[in-house]
Design an enzyme around this catalytic site. Structure first.
Site, PDB file in Angstrom:
ATOM      1  N   LYS A   1     -21.280 -17.505  -0.478  1.00  0.00           N
ATOM      2  CA  LYS A   1     -22.745 -17.388  -0.373  1.00  0.00           C
ATOM      3  C   LYS A   1     -23.378 -16.490  -1.421  1.00  0.00           C
ATOM      4  O   LYS A   1     -22.834 -15.448  -1.771  1.00  0.00           O
ATOM      5  CB  LYS A   1     -23.089 -16.807   1.003  1.00  0.00           C
ATOM      6  CG  LYS A   1     -22.764 -17.761   2.132  1.00  0.00           C
ATOM      7  CD  LYS A   1     -23.163 -17.147   3.434  1.00  0.00           C
ATOM      8  CE  LYS A   1     -23.127 -18.189   4.541  1.00  0.00           C
ATOM      9  NZ  LYS A   1     -23.451 -17.584   5.840  1.00  0.00           N
TER      10      LYS A   1
ATOM     11  N   ARG B   1       0.823  -1.215   0.000  1.00  0.00           N
ATOM     12  CA  ARG B   1       0.000   0.000   0.000  1.00  0.00           C
ATOM     13  C   ARG B   1       0.854   1.261   0.000  1.00  0.00           C
ATOM     14  O   ARG B   1       0.459   2.278  -0.564  1.00  0.00           O
ATOM     15  CB  ARG B   1      -0.929  -0.007   1.215  1.00  0.00           C
ATOM     16  CG  ARG B   1      -2.050  -0.991   1.013  1.00  0.00           C
ATOM     17  CD  ARG B   1      -2.970  -1.043   2.192  1.00  0.00           C
ATOM     18  NE  ARG B   1      -4.180  -1.780   1.847  1.00  0.00           N
ATOM     19  CZ  ARG B   1      -5.088  -2.146   2.720  1.00  0.00           C
ATOM     20  NH1 ARG B   1      -4.949  -1.858   3.995  1.00  0.00           N
ATOM     21  NH2 ARG B   1      -6.152  -2.806   2.338  1.00  0.00           N
TER      22      ARG B   1
ATOM     23  N   GLY C   1     -12.745  -8.674  -1.643  1.00  0.00           N
ATOM     24  CA  GLY C   1     -12.668  -9.775  -0.684  1.00  0.00           C
ATOM     25  C   GLY C   1     -11.561 -10.770  -0.967  1.00  0.00           C
ATOM     26  O   GLY C   1     -10.417 -10.399  -1.232  1.00  0.00           O
TER      27      GLY C   1
ATOM     28  N   GLY D   1     -13.777  -3.879   0.390  1.00  0.00           N
ATOM     29  CA  GLY D   1     -15.148  -3.393   0.534  1.00  0.00           C
ATOM     30  C   GLY D   1     -15.493  -2.337  -0.505  1.00  0.00           C
ATOM     31  O   GLY D   1     -16.601  -2.317  -1.048  1.00  0.00           O
TER      32      GLY D   1
HETATM   33  P1  AMP Z   1     -16.224 -14.706  -0.473  1.00  0.00           P
HETATM   34  O1  AMP Z   1     -15.554 -13.925   0.627  1.00  0.00           O
HETATM   35  O2  AMP Z   1     -17.702 -14.608  -0.506  1.00  0.00           O
HETATM   36  O3  AMP Z   1     -15.566 -14.417  -1.817  1.00  0.00           O
HETATM   37  O4  AMP Z   1     -15.994 -16.237  -0.139  1.00  0.00           O
HETATM   38  C1  AMP Z   1     -14.725 -16.806  -0.156  1.00  0.00           C
HETATM   39  C2  AMP Z   1     -14.771 -18.105   0.572  1.00  0.00           C
HETATM   40  O5  AMP Z   1     -15.625 -19.001  -0.100  1.00  0.00           O
HETATM   41  C3  AMP Z   1     -13.420 -18.772   0.643  1.00  0.00           C
HETATM   42  O6  AMP Z   1     -13.005 -18.765   1.981  1.00  0.00           O
HETATM   43  C4  AMP Z   1     -13.691 -20.187   0.147  1.00  0.00           C
HETATM   44  O7  AMP Z   1     -13.107 -21.161   0.948  1.00  0.00           O
HETATM   45  C5  AMP Z   1     -15.200 -20.294   0.219  1.00  0.00           C
HETATM   46  N1  AMP Z   1     -15.722 -21.304  -0.707  1.00  0.00           N
HETATM   47  C6  AMP Z   1     -15.525 -21.370  -2.022  1.00  0.00           C
HETATM   48  N2  AMP Z   1     -16.104 -22.505  -2.526  1.00  0.00           N
HETATM   49  C7  AMP Z   1     -16.674 -23.150  -1.489  1.00  0.00           C
HETATM   50  C8  AMP Z   1     -17.426 -24.378  -1.366  1.00  0.00           C
HETATM   51  N3  AMP Z   1     -17.676 -25.137  -2.412  1.00  0.00           N
HETATM   52  N4  AMP Z   1     -17.839 -24.723  -0.143  1.00  0.00           N
HETATM   53  C9  AMP Z   1     -17.576 -23.947   0.921  1.00  0.00           C
HETATM   54  N5  AMP Z   1     -16.896 -22.779   0.869  1.00  0.00           N
HETATM   55  C10 AMP Z   1     -16.447 -22.396  -0.327  1.00  0.00           C
END
Ligand code: AMP
Length: 398
Positions: free
Chosen positions: A198, A35, A354, A377
């Protein structure tokens, strides 16, 4: 877009909001200087014009009062080394001591102010505090994308006191340009790859992005809510049962807008959420009970690869598997490789928001994509279609 190149800083004091929220080890040494390096071109431009730079930043999350562990004094030597200039430091960001230090500052010199968040007024976006900060500079430069989504005193409110004397630094300008290239001016076909855990955390992004892209690749944990919604068996995979209706709505919306949605066809299923679990490749809608999909399967990757290789503009947000475990990182690495190849063939690729940045760094794709966003963010909110307050405050030159 009004940038630092629109100003000459000769004999001027530039008040620059930087993002020096860097990680420190137990001995208060900076463990990742990215940074600071990212802000260097902006600071050097001011100095080379014959101006001086007053740098302000936050560090960590002090609870509205001074916390010696979170003093920006810890990073002064590192900033000096990176800039090649001996940086001066003052133990507050407002008040008499700062006034003295600012008055004494000569062209070519750099002054770093103490952590802005030692004052609760910073995060509250208090106008009087912003006014006090504004006294330190002739021109306000915002170069902190990581906090551009916050209406804090130093990121947004302070700009009110610099009518026609405010601009974006190089880093923030590049972030804005990169987002614009994907969301507005990108060459077609435009493809968004959305992964992560999610659907619920990505819903606003998906809805906004459907207006902008030709292809939407959905991977990662989000997959299973879509598969279940369409009547598939997802076994013990992560799934938001209350979001299946929403998933169907998204698919409908995509169809109506002519966006091609690509979901996995096969997955690496595991009998436990563990790196050493037993694994097998199964069809995405035939996952047996006791098994969960943790990474994209080979047919899926081939299909995703084809779409990516035919894209001219690519946005990647979120891993397609549990990349933190080596056994389930292959899909995410493959996606990175496909994007690398497409980029070499002339596509513009942006990675941001993220965990995707962590994945990209971990697997060494940082220099292989066109742009890696510096703001988690802030990037997510941009992809949701929001105008970030820190950016709006500069665009409005009044
Ligand atoms: P995000 O912060 O929403 O981008 O989510 C990232 C997280 O999603 C990472 O820590 C991954 O381990 C998790 N992730 C990706 N694919 C899967 C899956 N099939 N089952 C559970 N967690 C997952």
């Amino acid at each position: 877009m009004i940038t630092i190149d629109d100003f000459n800083f000769e004999d001027k004091k530039a008040l620059i909001r930087v993002d020096f929220n860097v990680p420190l080890d137990e001995s208060f040494r900076v463990t990742d200087t990215n940074r600071i390096e990212a802000a260097k071109p902006t600071i050097i431009k001011v100095l080379e014009d014959g101006g001086s730079a007053i740098l302000m930043s936050h560090l960590g999350r002090p609870k509205g009062g001074a916390d010696p562990d979170l003093s920006l004094g810890h990073i002064v030597d590192t900033v000096s080394d990176i800039l090649g200039v001996t940086v001066k430091f003052v133990d507050d960001c407002v008040g008499e001591n700062v006034k003295k230090a600012v008055d004494a500052l000569q062209p070519g010199e750099v002054l770093l102010l103490e952590n802005l968040r030692f004052h609760a007024q910073e995060e509250k976006g208090e106008e009087e505090f912003a006014r006090q900060l504004s006294a330190w500079g002739d021109i306000y430069v915002n170069d902190a994308f990581g906090t551009a989504h916050r209406a804090h005193a130093s990121t947004t409110i302070v700009a009110r006191f610099f009518a026609k004397r405010k601009c974006f630094g190089y880093l923030l300008a590049r972030e804005i340009e990169a987002i614009d290239k994907v969301m507005e001016t990108g060459e077609k076909p435009v493809t968004a790859i959305l992964g992560g855990a999610k659907v619920s955390s990505k819903i606003t992004i998906i809805e906004n992005i459907l207006e902008k892209v030709d292809h939407l690749i959905i991977g990662g944990g989000m997959t299973y809510t879509f598969v279940k919604a369409q009547g598939g068996k997802v076994g013990d995979s992560i799934c938001e049962d209350d979001k299946t209706g929403l998933a169907l709505e998204i698919l409908e919306q995509a169809k109506a807008k002519g966006v091609k949605v690509h979901l996995p066809v096969d997955v690496i299923a595991a009998d436990d959420f563990d790196n050493d679990a037993k694994t097998r490749v199964v069809a995405v809608d035939q996952i047996p009970d006791g098994w969960q999909g943790l990474d994209a399967g080979p047919k899926t990757l081939e299909a995703f690869g084809k779409v990516i290789s035919e894209s001219r503009t690519i946005l990647w947000n979120g891993p397609v598997g549990v990349f933190e475990m080596p056994s389930f990182a292959k899909g995410t690495i493959s996606i990175g490789n496909y994007i690398d190849q497409a980029t070499q063939a002339g596509a513009f690729s942006l990675v941001g928001g993220g965990d995707s940045v962590a994945a990209v760094k971990q697997f060494g794709f940082e220099d292989k994509v066109s742009y890696v966003s510096t703001g988690g963010g802030a990037m997510l909110e941009s992809l949701e279609g929001k105008v970030l307050p820190g950016i709006a405050a500069i665009l409005d030159q009044g």
